[in-house]
Motif scaffolding. Structure first.
Motif, mmCIF file in Angstrom:
data_model
loop_
_atom_site.group_PDB
_atom_site.id
_atom_site.type_symbol
_atom_site.label_atom_id
_atom_site.label_comp_id
_atom_site.label_asym_id
_atom_site.label_seq_id
_atom_site.Cartn_x
_atom_site.Cartn_y
_atom_site.Cartn_z
ATOM 1 N N VAL A 157 11.624 1.617 -8.666
ATOM 2 C CA VAL A 157 11.424 2.785 -9.521
ATOM 3 C C VAL A 157 9.925 2.907 -9.793
ATOM 4 O O VAL A 157 9.293 1.940 -10.234
ATOM 5 C CB VAL A 157 12.208 2.636 -10.845
ATOM 6 C CG1 VAL A 157 11.816 3.729 -11.830
ATOM 7 C CG2 VAL A 157 13.711 2.675 -10.571
ATOM 8 N N LYS A 158 9.359 4.070 -9.486
ATOM 9 C CA LYS A 158 7.939 4.297 -9.756
ATOM 10 C C LYS A 158 7.809 5.198 -10.981
ATOM 11 O O LYS A 158 8.166 6.378 -10.931
ATOM 12 C CB LYS A 158 7.257 4.938 -8.547
ATOM 13 C CG LYS A 158 7.248 4.026 -7.332
ATOM 14 C CD LYS A 158 6.371 4.560 -6.223
ATOM 15 C CE LYS A 158 4.908 4.258 -6.464
ATOM 16 N NZ LYS A 158 4.083 4.614 -5.274
ATOM 17 N N VAL A 159 7.318 4.599 -12.052
ATOM 18 C CA VAL A 159 7.204 5.329 -13.318
ATOM 19 C C VAL A 159 6.028 6.296 -13.210
ATOM 20 O O VAL A 159 4.912 5.902 -12.876
ATOM 21 C CB VAL A 159 6.996 4.346 -14.486
ATOM 22 C CG1 VAL A 159 6.898 5.091 -15.804
ATOM 23 C CG2 VAL A 159 8.125 3.327 -14.526
ATOM 24 N N LEU A 206 12.129 5.436 -5.847
ATOM 25 C CA LEU A 206 12.257 6.719 -6.523
ATOM 26 C C LEU A 206 10.912 7.015 -7.185
ATOM 27 O O LEU A 206 10.498 6.323 -8.110
ATOM 28 C CB LEU A 206 13.393 6.631 -7.541
ATOM 29 C CG LEU A 206 14.033 7.922 -8.017
ATOM 30 C CD1 LEU A 206 14.339 8.849 -6.861
ATOM 31 C CD2 LEU A 206 15.310 7.604 -8.787
ATOM 32 N N ASP A 207 10.211 8.017 -6.648
ATOM 33 C CA ASP A 207 8.831 8.338 -7.040
ATOM 34 C C ASP A 207 8.818 9.224 -8.287
ATOM 35 O O ASP A 207 9.782 9.948 -8.541
ATOM 36 C CB ASP A 207 8.174 9.093 -5.878
ATOM 37 C CG ASP A 207 6.670 8.920 -5.842
ATOM 38 O OD1 ASP A 207 6.095 8.386 -6.798
ATOM 39 O OD2 ASP A 207 6.068 9.338 -4.829
ATOM 40 N N ASP A 208 7.713 9.179 -9.014
ATOM 41 C CA ASP A 208 7.502 10.066 -10.175
ATOM 42 C C ASP A 208 8.661 10.010 -11.155
ATOM 43 O O ASP A 208 9.056 11.030 -11.744
ATOM 44 C CB ASP A 208 7.336 11.534 -9.713
ATOM 45 C CG ASP A 208 6.184 11.698 -8.749
ATOM 46 O OD1 ASP A 208 5.317 10.807 -8.709
ATOM 47 O OD2 ASP A 208 6.150 12.712 -8.035
ATOM 48 N N ILE A 231 5.785 4.988 2.108
ATOM 49 C CA ILE A 231 5.493 6.280 2.740
ATOM 50 C C ILE A 231 6.278 7.376 2.024
ATOM 51 O O ILE A 231 7.473 7.218 1.754
ATOM 52 C CB ILE A 231 5.888 6.249 4.235
ATOM 53 C CG1 ILE A 231 5.212 5.054 4.930
ATOM 54 C CG2 ILE A 231 5.506 7.553 4.929
ATOM 55 C CD1 ILE A 231 5.740 4.772 6.324
ATOM 56 N N ASN A 232 5.577 8.471 1.711
ATOM 57 C CA ASN A 232 6.223 9.596 1.016
ATOM 58 C C ASN A 232 6.964 10.491 2.003
ATOM 59 O O ASN A 232 6.461 10.780 3.088
ATOM 60 C CB ASN A 232 5.174 10.435 0.297
ATOM 61 C CG ASN A 232 4.527 9.668 -0.833
ATOM 62 O OD1 ASN A 232 5.114 9.512 -1.905
ATOM 63 N ND2 ASN A 232 3.323 9.157 -0.590
ATOM 64 N N PHE A 233 8.127 10.937 1.595
ATOM 65 C CA PHE A 233 8.905 11.824 2.452
ATOM 66 C C PHE A 233 9.314 13.084 1.698
ATOM 67 O O PHE A 233 9.694 13.022 0.532
ATOM 68 C CB PHE A 233 10.165 11.124 2.961
ATOM 69 C CG PHE A 233 9.898 10.128 4.046
ATOM 70 C CD1 PHE A 233 9.974 10.507 5.378
ATOM 71 C CD2 PHE A 233 9.545 8.832 3.735
ATOM 72 C CE1 PHE A 233 9.712 9.590 6.390
ATOM 73 C CE2 PHE A 233 9.275 7.910 4.738
ATOM 74 C CZ PHE A 233 9.359 8.287 6.068
ATOM 75 N N PHE A 293 0.850 -1.193 0.000
ATOM 76 C CA PHE A 293 0.000 0.000 0.000
ATOM 77 C C PHE A 293 0.880 1.235 0.000
ATOM 78 O O PHE A 293 1.997 1.205 0.521
ATOM 79 C CB PHE A 293 -0.877 0.040 1.262
ATOM 80 C CG PHE A 293 -1.808 -1.125 1.389
ATOM 81 C CD1 PHE A 293 -3.100 -1.067 0.897
ATOM 82 C CD2 PHE A 293 -1.379 -2.305 1.997
ATOM 83 C CE1 PHE A 293 -3.955 -2.152 1.011
ATOM 84 C CE2 PHE A 293 -2.221 -3.398 2.115
ATOM 85 C CZ PHE A 293 -3.513 -3.322 1.623
ATOM 86 N N GLU A 294 0.342 2.315 -0.556
ATOM 87 C CA GLU A 294 1.016 3.599 -0.388
ATOM 88 C C GLU A 294 0.193 4.432 0.576
ATOM 89 O O GLU A 294 -1.035 4.502 0.474
ATOM 90 C CB GLU A 294 1.149 4.344 -1.728
ATOM 91 C CG GLU A 294 1.816 5.719 -1.534
ATOM 92 C CD GLU A 294 2.176 6.433 -2.838
ATOM 93 O OE1 GLU A 294 1.860 5.907 -3.925
ATOM 94 O OE2 GLU A 294 2.787 7.520 -2.757
ATOM 95 N N ALA A 295 0.865 5.061 1.533
ATOM 96 C CA ALA A 295 0.200 5.966 2.473
ATOM 97 C C ALA A 295 0.175 7.359 1.864
ATOM 98 O O ALA A 295 1.209 7.874 1.443
ATOM 99 C CB ALA A 295 0.958 5.985 3.797
ATOM 100 N N ILE A 320 10.514 3.646 1.611
ATOM 101 C CA ILE A 320 10.650 5.101 1.730
ATOM 102 C C ILE A 320 10.544 5.689 0.321
ATOM 103 O O ILE A 320 11.394 5.409 -0.521
ATOM 104 C CB ILE A 320 12.043 5.460 2.307
ATOM 105 C CG1 ILE A 320 12.362 4.642 3.561
ATOM 106 C CG2 ILE A 320 12.194 6.960 2.512
ATOM 107 C CD1 ILE A 320 11.718 5.104 4.812
ATOM 108 N N GLU A 321 9.478 6.451 0.066
ATOM 109 C CA GLU A 321 9.332 7.058 -1.270
ATOM 110 C C GLU A 321 9.922 8.460 -1.280
ATOM 111 O O GLU A 321 9.522 9.319 -0.508
ATOM 112 C CB GLU A 321 7.854 7.117 -1.690
ATOM 113 C CG GLU A 321 7.295 5.755 -2.008
ATOM 114 C CD GLU A 321 6.066 5.817 -2.910
ATOM 115 O OE1 GLU A 321 5.661 6.914 -3.338
ATOM 116 O OE2 GLU A 321 5.501 4.735 -3.182
ATOM 117 N N ILE A 322 10.891 8.637 -2.171
ATOM 118 C CA ILE A 322 11.476 9.967 -2.316
ATOM 119 C C ILE A 322 11.404 10.373 -3.783
ATOM 120 O O ILE A 322 11.261 9.527 -4.666
ATOM 121 C CB ILE A 322 12.955 9.997 -1.868
ATOM 122 C CG1 ILE A 322 13.766 8.956 -2.648
ATOM 123 C CG2 ILE A 322 13.063 9.747 -0.378
ATOM 124 C CD1 ILE A 322 15.253 9.062 -2.402
HETATM 125 MG MG MG Z 1 4.441 8.434 -3.765
#
Ligand code: MG
Ligand code: C2E
Ligand code: MG
Ligand code: MG
Length: 291
Positions: free
Chosen positions: A200-202, A179-181, A118-120, A58-60, A149-151
């Motif tokens: 890696v999040k495309v 690595l987000d976005d 979790i986004n930081f 899940f993503e918070a 850890i999403e950065i």
């Molecule tokens: Mg995110």
């Protein structure tokens, strides 16, 4: 409001500046009230395996649940919190909520191995973060291996040795780094080399471009995604697609070899209570299927 030129050293302002100053002030007040009254929440959105559609994690996602104004989305909150410095407290509060939610999910059968992303904000990577996170995980008996850890590249672009040290510590502690976005902004493939990135999040703009625009644009989008996928896999990273809204996009991304995906097609982000209900209902359906 008046608008004057600055020739005589007078302040230049117009109504839009006044509006945005008022808006900012209002948001700053919302943030303070939310911290005090406990209005921050961590919504959850499932991340599924593209092969079989099963939930892998899940993503918070932060929400400010204002009793009169309703649900406020993170985009504005975070920008303002970063500017006035309240992001440290906001981030910590959302982190507590997120880990608490993971603990509740863990009590469900079948959801006890799912991970939580979790986004930081870049400003959260202070030397106290690893300790705070470790304490929260200990309190809820959760393994660091279940935390992502999403950065964004903004974190890496800071090129701040302290930030690097914190990332490295979190990675050695057993958390994974996403690595987000990816593919937007100042994307540099060298980040995959220089930092301990696991996922890696495309960016969702790639997913969208698969099914909009001319045939040529769609073909090139497929090539770009395939390229990112190939390099990421060769670097040992798993690849997540964001913003999947249609079955067609799911099918294409699966064929392009991406590992996981998230988007409204599978589920919108929702409060923990709704998520627990949804998961319980699904497992009941499965149980009846078997009977
Ligand atoms: Mg995110
Ligand atoms: P993100 O981390 O890239 O999160 C994905 C965003 O896409 C979320 O927006 C999510 O609700 C939205 N989304 C998910 N599936 C779909 C879809 O199928 N279609 C479309 N159009 N959108 C989809 P949200 O929740 O508004 O968050 C926006 C951004 O705010 C996040 O982007 C993240 O950068 C930031 N953010 C959210 N929560 C936090 C937080 O707790 N801390 C920090 N620092 N940033 C946060
Ligand atoms: Mg994202
Ligand atoms: Mg995004």
């Amino acid at each position: 409001a008046r608008k004057r030129d600055g020739k005589n050293g007078m302040l230049v302002f117009d109504t839009s500046m006044l509006d945005s100053a008022r808006e900012r002030h209002e948001m700053e007040q919302n943030i303070e009230a939310a911290l005090k009254e406990d209005w921050f929440e961590a919504y959850l959105q499932p991340i599924v395996s593209l092969g079989d559609g099963r939930i892998a994690g899940f993503e918070a996602l932060m929400r400010l649940n204002h009793p009169e104004k309703g649900i406020l989305s993170p985009a504005k909150i975070i920008g303002i919190a970063e500017e006035n410095g309240s992001i440290a407290r906001v981030g910590e509060r959302v982190l507590e909520k997120a880990i608490g939610n993971l603990a509740r999910l863990t009590q469900l059968e079948g959801a006890d191995t799912t991970y939580l992303a979790i986004n930081f904000s870049p400003l959260q990577f202070t030397e106290t973060l690893p300790h705070k996170l470790a304490a929260l995980l200990l309190k809820h008996h959760i393994s660091p291996a279940r935390i992502v850890i999403e950065i964004t590249e903004a974190v890496l672009m800071l090129d701040n040795p302290d930030v690097h040290a914190v990332l490295k510590q979190l990675s050695e502690f057993g958390c994974r780094i996403a690595l987000d976005d990816f593919g937007t902004g100042y994307s540099s493939l060298s980040y995959l080399n220089r930092f301990p990135v696991d996922i890696v999040k495309v960016d969702q703009s790639f997913t969208r471009s698969l099914s909009t625009g001319t045939a040529d644009v769609r073909r090139k989008s497929r090539m770009l995604i395939k390229g990112i996928r190939t390099i990421s896999h060769q670097m040992g990273c798993t690849v997540v697609a964001e913003g999947i809204e249609t079955k067609e996009q799911w099918e294409l991304l699966r064929k392009l070899g991406l590992d996981y995906g998230q988007g409204y097609l599978f589920s919108r982000p929702m409060p923990i209570e709704n998520m627990l209900l949804m998961l319980e209902m699904e497992s009941e359906v499965k149980a009846t299927d078997c009977a």
